[in-house]
Design an enzyme around this catalytic site. Structure first.
Site, short mmCIF file in Angstrom:
data_model
loop_
_atom_site.label_atom_id
_atom_site.label_comp_id
_atom_site.label_asym_id
_atom_site.label_seq_id
_atom_site.Cartn_x
_atom_site.Cartn_y
_atom_site.Cartn_z
N ILE A 110 0.41 -54.65 -41.22
CA ILE A 110 -0.19 -55.44 -42.29
C ILE A 110 -1.43 -56.12 -41.74
O ILE A 110 -1.43 -56.61 -40.60
CB ILE A 110 0.80 -56.48 -42.87
CG1 ILE A 110 0.17 -57.22 -44.06
CG2 ILE A 110 1.27 -57.46 -41.80
CD1 ILE A 110 1.16 -58.08 -44.83
N ILE A 141 0.55 -56.61 -36.66
CA ILE A 141 -0.50 -57.34 -37.36
C ILE A 141 -1.83 -56.66 -37.05
O ILE A 141 -2.21 -56.52 -35.88
CB ILE A 141 -0.55 -58.82 -36.94
CG1 ILE A 141 0.85 -59.46 -37.07
CG2 ILE A 141 -1.58 -59.56 -37.78
CD1 ILE A 141 1.47 -59.38 -38.44
N LYS A 142 -2.52 -56.24 -38.11
CA LYS A 142 -3.79 -55.53 -37.92
C LYS A 142 -4.95 -56.52 -37.81
O LYS A 142 -5.15 -57.38 -38.68
CB LYS A 142 -4.04 -54.57 -39.09
CG LYS A 142 -3.09 -53.40 -39.12
CD LYS A 142 -3.37 -52.46 -40.28
CE LYS A 142 -4.59 -51.58 -40.00
NZ LYS A 142 -4.76 -50.57 -41.08
N ILE A 143 -5.69 -56.38 -36.72
CA ILE A 143 -6.87 -57.20 -36.46
C ILE A 143 -8.05 -56.26 -36.25
O ILE A 143 -7.96 -55.32 -35.46
CB ILE A 143 -6.66 -58.08 -35.21
CG1 ILE A 143 -5.52 -59.08 -35.45
CG2 ILE A 143 -7.95 -58.82 -34.84
CD1 ILE A 143 -5.18 -59.93 -34.23
#
Length: 374
Positions: A110, A141-143
């Site tokens: 996400i 967690i998408k960064i």
């Protein structure tokens, strides 16, 4: 149910097959489970465009939107609730794979709000928030791999958060992402965190590189330039894989962290749907089969590989010299590669911002209508 032999062959090379799509309907209908059981799918990636598409179709979310709106939720709160609920449900579907793979697969990604792509502190804050809200060990967690995103990656990893680094287009930025990951692991180690629980993938985009470079080669128009169309995307990824091997090979700075339980940051091939109909619709899968990688595919590409994808083992290892020759030829033809990568990053962030804004606007209209009908 029986697994598709082409996708089994891909998995046997060492490629984790992930689906680049998620919706509540896909989860509730059993389609996601079916893809796990018949298409070797062991993970899911999402992005703002995927959520925008999911929430704009059908009536699956209408009741929840109405309930949240009636309780006075803001648009941002509503979207955050819906998207994290879907990701949490998908994490539960993949929990057995997460356990059996030792945390390597069974992952669901996400993304932080794309409007934070150039704000390090707010990206970190939201990464922590999403990690806590989803509350599942198999979430990623998408960064984004923007320059302000790099220290955010380090800080998030240092906090023990597993990260999917997205929007990587150049080998140079890929190296910086791997360095940011290792820096984060060192912080986590100093803090006494269990490094074996921290996982990361580096999402390296493929087809968009061909689309941008092909456009420039066609504008140049020489026979030499035209002959290079459709070759840069794979070559770029091959060079990224070679860089990955160099960074994580035995004897490097990573060795000490590895001895403490740290995991490799696997390359993930993203943007693997072929955009030019003249090219093989499986090229970004079959030509990038390599050990310890992830290939996240839109369902159309997944089904194409299942139908006619030809897997012939590791297609990447040892191909760096040929890939470099291709890139040298592209540059010699007159393509400014630095400009290509800068534009692709800017367009990538802008595309996700646009999708997120469309989602905000559409949800606001839905909430307005729900309020008027209540």
């Amino acid at each position: 149910m029986t697994q598709n032999p082409n996708l089994v062959a891909l998995s046997d090379v060492g490629v984790s097959v992930w689906l680049d799509d998620l919706s509540r309907e896909r989860i509730q209908s059993g389609n996601l489970t079916e893809l796990i059981e018949t298409r070797s799918v062991v993970g899911v990636t999402t992005n703002p465009s995927i959520f925008q598409a999911a929430l704009s179709k059908g009536e699956t979310y209408d009741t929840e939107v109405q309930n949240l709106a009636s309780r006075g939720a803001s648009v941002d709160e509503l979207i955050r609730t819906i998207t994290t609920d879907d990701v949490r449900s998908a994490c539960d579907v993949f929990a057995p794979i997460y356990e059996s793979s030792g945390g390597k697969d069974g992952r669901v990604s996400i993304e932080v709000d794309p409007f934070l792509a150039f704000d390090t502190d707010k990206t970190v804050a939201q990464a922590i928030e999403l990690w806590k809200i989803v509350d599942r060990p198999n979430v990623l967690i998408k960064i984004p791999a923007t320059l302000p995103g790099l220290p955010a990656i380090t800080q998030a990893i240092g906090e023990g958060i597993s990260v999917n680094v997205t929007l990587i287009f150049s080998v140079e930025r890929h190296v910086a992402v791997m360095e940011a990951y290792i820096a984060g692991l060192k912080i986590a180690k100093e803090a006494g965190r269990d490094l074996s629980k921290i996982h990361s993938v580096a999402s390296f985009f493929v087809s968009r590189v061909d689309s941008e470079i092909d456009k420039r080669l066609e504008a140049i128009g020489t026979d030499e330039a035209l002959a290079l169309r459709g070759k840069a995307g794979v070559a770029n990824a091959v060079l990224a894989y070679a860089a990955y091997q160099n960074v994580f090979e035995p004897g490097t700075d990573f060795a000490e962290l590895s001895a403490a339980g740290a995991n490799l940051q696997r390359p993930l091939w993203a943007s693997t749907g072929v955009k030019n109909p003249e090219y093989s619709d499986t090229m970004y899968v079959t030509e990038l089969a390599a050990p310890n990688t992830v290939n996240t595919m839109p369902e159309k590409t997944l089904q194409a590989v299942a139908d006619h994808g030809e897997i012939h083992g590791d297609a990447v290892t040892g191909q760096a010299d040929a890939a470099q020759a291709t890139f040298d030829a592209v540059s010699a033809a007159g393509v400014d590669l630095n400009d290509v990568f800068a534009i692709l990053e800017s367009e990538g962030v802008d595309k996700f911002m646009k999708s997120w804004q469309e989602l905000l606007d559409a949800t606001a209209e839905t909430m307005k209508a729900a309020a008027e009908n209540s």
